[in-house]
Design a protein around this motif. Structure first.
Motif, short mmCIF file in Angstrom:
data_model
loop_
_atom_site.label_atom_id
_atom_site.label_comp_id
_atom_site.label_asym_id
_atom_site.label_seq_id
_atom_site.Cartn_x
_atom_site.Cartn_y
_atom_site.Cartn_z
N GLU A 76 -0.94 10.79 1.76
CA GLU A 76 -0.93 9.59 0.91
C GLU A 76 -1.01 9.93 -0.58
O GLU A 76 -1.21 9.05 -1.42
CB GLU A 76 -2.06 8.64 1.29
N HIS A 95 -9.32 5.52 -0.12
CA HIS A 95 -8.55 4.73 0.86
C HIS A 95 -9.09 5.01 2.26
O HIS A 95 -9.36 6.17 2.60
CB HIS A 95 -7.07 5.12 0.79
N HIS A 97 -9.68 2.98 6.56
CA HIS A 97 -9.34 1.90 7.49
C HIS A 97 -10.57 1.43 8.25
O HIS A 97 -10.60 1.51 9.48
CB HIS A 97 -8.31 2.36 8.54
N HIS A 159 -2.85 -2.33 7.50
CA HIS A 159 -3.16 -0.93 7.22
C HIS A 159 -4.66 -0.72 6.92
O HIS A 159 -5.37 -0.22 7.77
CB HIS A 159 -2.27 -0.46 6.04
ZN LIG Z 1 -4.10 4.81 5.61
#
Ligand SMILES: [Zn+2]
Length: 429
Positions: A76, A95, A97, A159
């Motif tokens: 990413e 970032h 999840h 996401h």
């Molecule tokens: Zn991700």
């Protein structure tokens, strides 16, 4: 150790362990980066175990070139880079999840941070980025265009979430607070509808009286004071580990004697507080140079009104907060142990905790040791810190039990006669 003195490698590893340790990412998911003063990006690697990450795993990137590191950078990296390009003020990006925020991303709804004034202040307005395939330049453009509008936290469609900050701790705090709001809203959905605060109510909260208390010079500290400082540090770290507090929310105080007490400071990461951070308050004055919690005036009034109360804890523990944001009374007469510890817990209207402290303090006593502050926190008191802390835990467990029971069937409250028998046997008065 404070984050501002940590090398980027150490910051990235420490924060990734916090994120992973709280179940906010999986072994394979999530990535974090820091941009240093030269413009180089330090980022977590792709395809390695997030639970076992060490400083040697961190990758340093300049432009498209890896200049330090034994692994490839996170896949990413394109969106991290795109964000840094559009936001010169941003120096860290996180970032992940976490399940509660993924739930919101699945139903394409931004969590409402106006349910709690501190959350609104920490996260600001939350943005939204449309779906694009992970690792793609298109995802980078979608995220960067949301951050370009000035959002610091952005929900990614089907996401997860991205948070940014002028340093990594700030990015983490935004991420952690948004996740807290998401979990609270999911729990609140079991009870009813979470009530949002208006701009005026949030502004009222942000005024704060803690900075305007007069100062005094603390003299040599007694061994008793040093012992209290150590005990407070241990309890606040424990509360953070048990997720009863977040890095930005939760206060403890403990009386030294008479009008003299120690209280946790304003704005310092709860996971990293040490003994020297607690603020001595004496005769309404604060120790010179230190900023106490915003709750300091309320705590002072409670100690002044109740000679049997020697410790106070306030926290936004996750299950209890579902009750405070929906305005649902938290029933303590569920199991006898909860009632004995908590007694009846009044719900206090929002705003009284910082505008009506004296009258509110008079409503708290050994017979009413716990109150719920609407859209804010639970406040527990005790003859010592262990008792006040235990009450926080008991309340959180009770709230969790009620939330879970609601999924199973109807809850049976302890009857009036049985309660009377409990009061008599345990001399509750
Ligand atoms: Zn991700």
């Amino acid at each position: 150790m404070k984050y501002e003195y940590m090398h980027p490698r150490e910051q990235l590893v420490t924060i990734m362990h916090r994120v992973y340790g709280y179940g906010m990412t999986t072994t394979s998911g999530g990535n974090i980066s820091i941009r240093d003063e030269s413009g180089d990006i330090w980022i977590t690697p792709g395809g390695t175990d997030k639970g076992a990450m060490t400083e040697a795993d961190i990758v340093r990137v300049r432009g498209d070139t890896v200049i330090e590191g034994v692994h490839p950078p996170s896949s990413e990296l394109p969106f991290h880079r795109a964000m840094y390009e559009v936001r010169p003020d941003v120096q860290a990006v996180l970032h992940a999840h976490p399940a509660a925020l993924v739930a919101f991303s699945l139903v394409r709804t931004i969590p409402d941070t106006s349910i709690i004034p501190q959350a609104r202040a920490v996260c600001g307005e939350v943005g939204y980025a449309a779906y694009a395939i992970p690792g793609s330049e298109e995802l980078g453009r979608n995220i960067a265009s949301a951050f370009e509008k000035g959002f610091d936290t952005v929900l990614l469609e089907i996401h997860g979430v991205v948070a940014a900050g002028h340093d990594l701790l700030e990015a983490f705090q935004r991420f952690e607070t948004l996740d807290f709001c998401a979990r609270t809203l999911i729990n609140a959905g079991v009870l009813g509808t979470a009530q949002s605060l208006g701009h005026e109510q949030i502004a009222q909260f942000n005024q704060g009286k803690n900075r305007t208390l007069p100062e005094f010079d603390a003299r040599a500290r007694s061994s008793a004071e040093l012992a209290v400082r150590r005990e407070m540090r241990e309890f606040i770290h424990r509360a953070y580990r048990q997720r009863l507090m977040t890095s930005t929310e939760g206060t403890v105080s403990e009386r030294l004697n008479g009008n003299s007490f120690l209280i946790s400071p304003y704005g310092i990461d709860r996971a990293n507080l040490d003994e020297s951070d607690f603020v001595h308050i004496k005769d309404g004055k604060r120790e010179r140079g230190l900023i106490p919690s915003r709750a300091v005036v309320l705590h002072r009034e409670i100690y002044g009104a109740n000679s049997s109360i020697n410790a106070i804890v306030s926290a936004q523990s996750p299950a209890v907060t579902a009750f405070t944001v929906t305005g649902t009374p938290l029933e303590s007469a569920t199991i006898p142990e909860s009632y004995i510890e908590l007694r009846d817990m009044p719900l206090i209207a929002f705003g009284r905790q910082f505008s009506d402290e004296k009258a509110l303090a008079a409503e708290i006593s050994a017979r009413t040791p716990v109150v719920l502050l609407r859209n804010d926190a639970i406040l527990t008191t005790g003859k010592n810190l262990t008792e006040a802390y235990d009450r926080l835990e008991v309340a959180e467990f009770s709230a969790n039990a009620i939330l879970n029971a609601a999924k199973l069937g109807s809850v049976r409250r302890i009857g009036a006669q049985e309660l009377e028998a409990i009061r008599e046997k345990f001399a509750l008065g």
